[in-house]
Design an enzyme around this catalytic site. Structure first.
Site, PDB file in Angstrom:
ATOM      1  N   GLN A  68      35.462  71.531  38.487  1.00  0.00           N
ATOM      2  CA  GLN A  68      34.771  72.370  39.454  1.00  0.00           C
ATOM      3  C   GLN A  68      33.775  71.514  40.231  1.00  0.00           C
ATOM      4  O   GLN A  68      32.926  70.840  39.644  1.00  0.00           O
ATOM      5  CB  GLN A  68      34.027  73.531  38.805  1.00  0.00           C
ATOM      6  CG  GLN A  68      33.440  74.461  39.877  1.00  0.00           C
ATOM      7  CD  GLN A  68      32.659  75.630  39.332  1.00  0.00           C
ATOM      8  OE1 GLN A  68      31.606  75.449  38.738  1.00  0.00           O
ATOM      9  NE2 GLN A  68      33.169  76.832  39.534  1.00  0.00           N
ATOM     10  N   CYS A  98      27.735  80.055  41.927  1.00  0.00           N
ATOM     11  CA  CYS A  98      26.553  79.745  41.123  1.00  0.00           C
ATOM     12  C   CYS A  98      25.282  80.121  41.878  1.00  0.00           C
ATOM     13  O   CYS A  98      25.098  79.714  43.027  1.00  0.00           O
ATOM     14  CB  CYS A  98      26.530  78.270  40.759  1.00  0.00           C
ATOM     15  SG  CYS A  98      25.100  77.801  39.755  1.00  0.00           S
ATOM     16  N   ASN A 209      36.683  87.355  36.445  1.00  0.00           N
ATOM     17  CA  ASN A 209      35.685  86.743  35.583  1.00  0.00           C
ATOM     18  C   ASN A 209      34.470  87.659  35.536  1.00  0.00           C
ATOM     19  O   ASN A 209      34.239  88.442  36.444  1.00  0.00           O
ATOM     20  CB  ASN A 209      35.316  85.355  36.157  1.00  0.00           C
ATOM     21  CG  ASN A 209      34.108  84.730  35.480  1.00  0.00           C
ATOM     22  OD1 ASN A 209      33.142  84.358  36.137  1.00  0.00           O
ATOM     23  ND2 ASN A 209      34.149  84.597  34.174  1.00  0.00           N
ATOM     24  N   GLY A 231      33.925  83.442  29.707  1.00  0.00           N
ATOM     25  CA  GLY A 231      32.841  82.482  29.631  1.00  0.00           C
ATOM     26  C   GLY A 231      32.101  82.505  28.318  1.00  0.00           C
ATOM     27  O   GLY A 231      32.531  81.934  27.325  1.00  0.00           O
TER      28      GLY A 231
END
Length: 333
Positions: A68, A98, A209, A231
Site C-alpha cells: 500500500q 487513512c 472493509n 483488520g
C-alpha cells in the site's frame, strides 16, 4: 497469480500502521495460504529515497502480498509503484482512506476523497508503470460529503483511469474533530452503501472493509460484494485465520497443527535474532494467537513480558506455548 488475483473472491488482511510489518505477514501466512496480505502504508517518497530493503523487503512465503502506497504526486507514485513491482509485489494499492494528521499534512490518504480527478491521475500513472494490479482503498466519504455522491464519483473516475479493484472502508472519515483511532469506531458503518456500489458497478471488483469481526460475518458480506478485508479482528485474534482457507475458499485442508506452527515461528525468530533482531519484533504479533483457549492468558503474559527482555530467544515462545492446554480444547486441532 497476479493477473488472476481479482478474478475470484478475495479475503484480505488490511494494511495496518505499526502492525502489518513483514514479521506479522509471515506469521499470518503460516495459517492461510489463500489470504491476500497487505503491507503497512509506505509513502512514495520513502520508497524512492529510503532504505528499500527495510521498507519493501518481504519473505517469498508471503505471496500473495500487496504494497500500500501513500502519496498524491502521480509521477512519484508511478516511480514508487515501478520499484515495488520490481521487488515482486503482487499488487500496488493507493491509500485514499487513512485519516491521520500526518497523512493529511502530506495531502494524501482520506483527504484525497475530495480530489477524485487527482486520484484518477495517480492511478493512471501507476497503471502505466506496472503490469501488476493497481487498486484503491477508500472511505465512503469525508466530513460533509454525501457518500451517495462522493463514493460514486471517486469510483467512476479511478475505474476509468484503469484501477483493477476498489476496497471500500464502509465509514466516513471525519478529518476535523476525530482522531485516527476515533475514526475507526465512531463514524457509523454503512455496509449498504458499499453493497449499492457493487450492485451498480456489476462485474467490477468491489471489496468491503470496516468492523468485520469474524468469518460468519465475512461470508454474509461475500453475498453482496467480491471481497472481505479484515483488520483488527484478524490481528487481535489471529487464530481465526486458520479457518480462512476452508471456510472462505472451500479448500479441503487438514486442521492446523499448533505445535508445528510454533516450531516454524521459533525457527523464524531464531533467524531474525541471528540477523540482529529481537524476539519481540516477531512475538508481539502473536500475543492473541490462542484467544479463548485454556492457558491463553499465561501465553499472553509470557510474550508480553519475557519476550521483551534483552537476550530473549525462541525458548520463550516455546515456554509460552507450553501453557496452552490443547487437550482441553475441543477444536484444538
Amino acid at each position: 497469480m497476479t493477473s488472476q488475483l481479482y478474478n475470484k473472491s478475495v479475503f484480505a488482511i488490511a494494511p495496518m500502521m505499526d502492525w502489518t510489518d513483514r514479521h506479522c505477514r509471515y506469521f499470518h501466512r503460516q495459517m492461510t495460504v489463500r489470504a491476500l496480505l497487505y503491507t503497512e502504508m509506505v509513502v512514495a517518497d520513502a520508497v524512492i529515497h529510503g532504505n528499500r530493503d527495510r521498507l519493501l523487503g518481504f519473505a517469498p512465503e508471503e505471496h500473495p502480498v500487496a504494497l500500500q502506497l501513500g502519496g498524491s504526486d502521480p509521477d512519484k507514485l508511478a516511480r514508487a509503484a515501478e520499484i515495488a513491482a520490481q521487488w515482486g509485489y503482487d499488487e500496488i494499492n493507493l491509500n485514499v482512506g487513512c485519516p491521520s494528521d500526518r497523512v493529511q499534512s502530506g495531502t494524501f490518504g482520506a483527504c484525497l476523497m475530495r480530489t477524485p480527478d487527482l486520484v484518477a491521475e495517480c492511478v493512471a500513472a501507476m497503471k502505466a508503470s506496472v503490469s501488476v494490479p493497481v487498486t484503491v482503498k477508500c472511505r465512503i466519504g469525508v466530513d460533509e460529503q454525501d457518500p451517495e455522491i462522493a463514493l460514486d464519483e471517486l469510483a467512476d473516475k479511478v475505474l476509468a483511469a484503469g484501477a483493477d479493484a476498489l476496497w471500500v472502508h464502509a465509514r466516513k472519515a471525519w478529518l476535523q474533530g476525530l482522531s485516527p483511532k476515533e475514526n475507526r469506531d465512531i463514524p457509523p458503518l454503512d455496509y449498504d452503501r458499499v453493497y449499492r456500489l457493487k450492485a451498480r458497478l456489476g462485474d467490477v471488483f468491489v471489496g468491503i472493509n470496516g468492523g468485520v469481526a469474524d468469518l460468519d460475518e465475512s461470508l454474509r458480506h461475500l453475498e453482496a460484494t467480491d471481497g472481505i478485508m479484515m483488520g483488527r479482528a484478524a490481528y487481535h485474534n489471529p487464530g481465526l485465520l486458520a479457518e480462512i482457507d476452508r471456510r472462505i475458499f472451500g479448500v479441503d485442508a487438514d486442521p492446523i497443527e499448533w505445535h508445528e506452527l510454533i516450531d516454524r515461528m521459533a525457527d523464524y525468530c531464531a533467524a531474525h535474532i541471528f540477523e540482529g533482531g529481537r524476539l519481540t519484533h516477531v512475538t508481539r504479533h502473536m500475543v492473541g494467537l490462542f484467544h479463548g483457549m485454556p492457558g491463553a492468558r499465561r501465553f499472553r503474559q509470557i510474550l508480553s513480558t519475557d519476550a521483551t527482555k534483552p537476550g530473549a530467544g525462541p525458548e520463550v515462545l516455546r515456554a509460552a506455548f507450553a501453557e496452552i492446554r490443547l487437550d482441553q480444547c475441543r477444536d484444538a486441532a
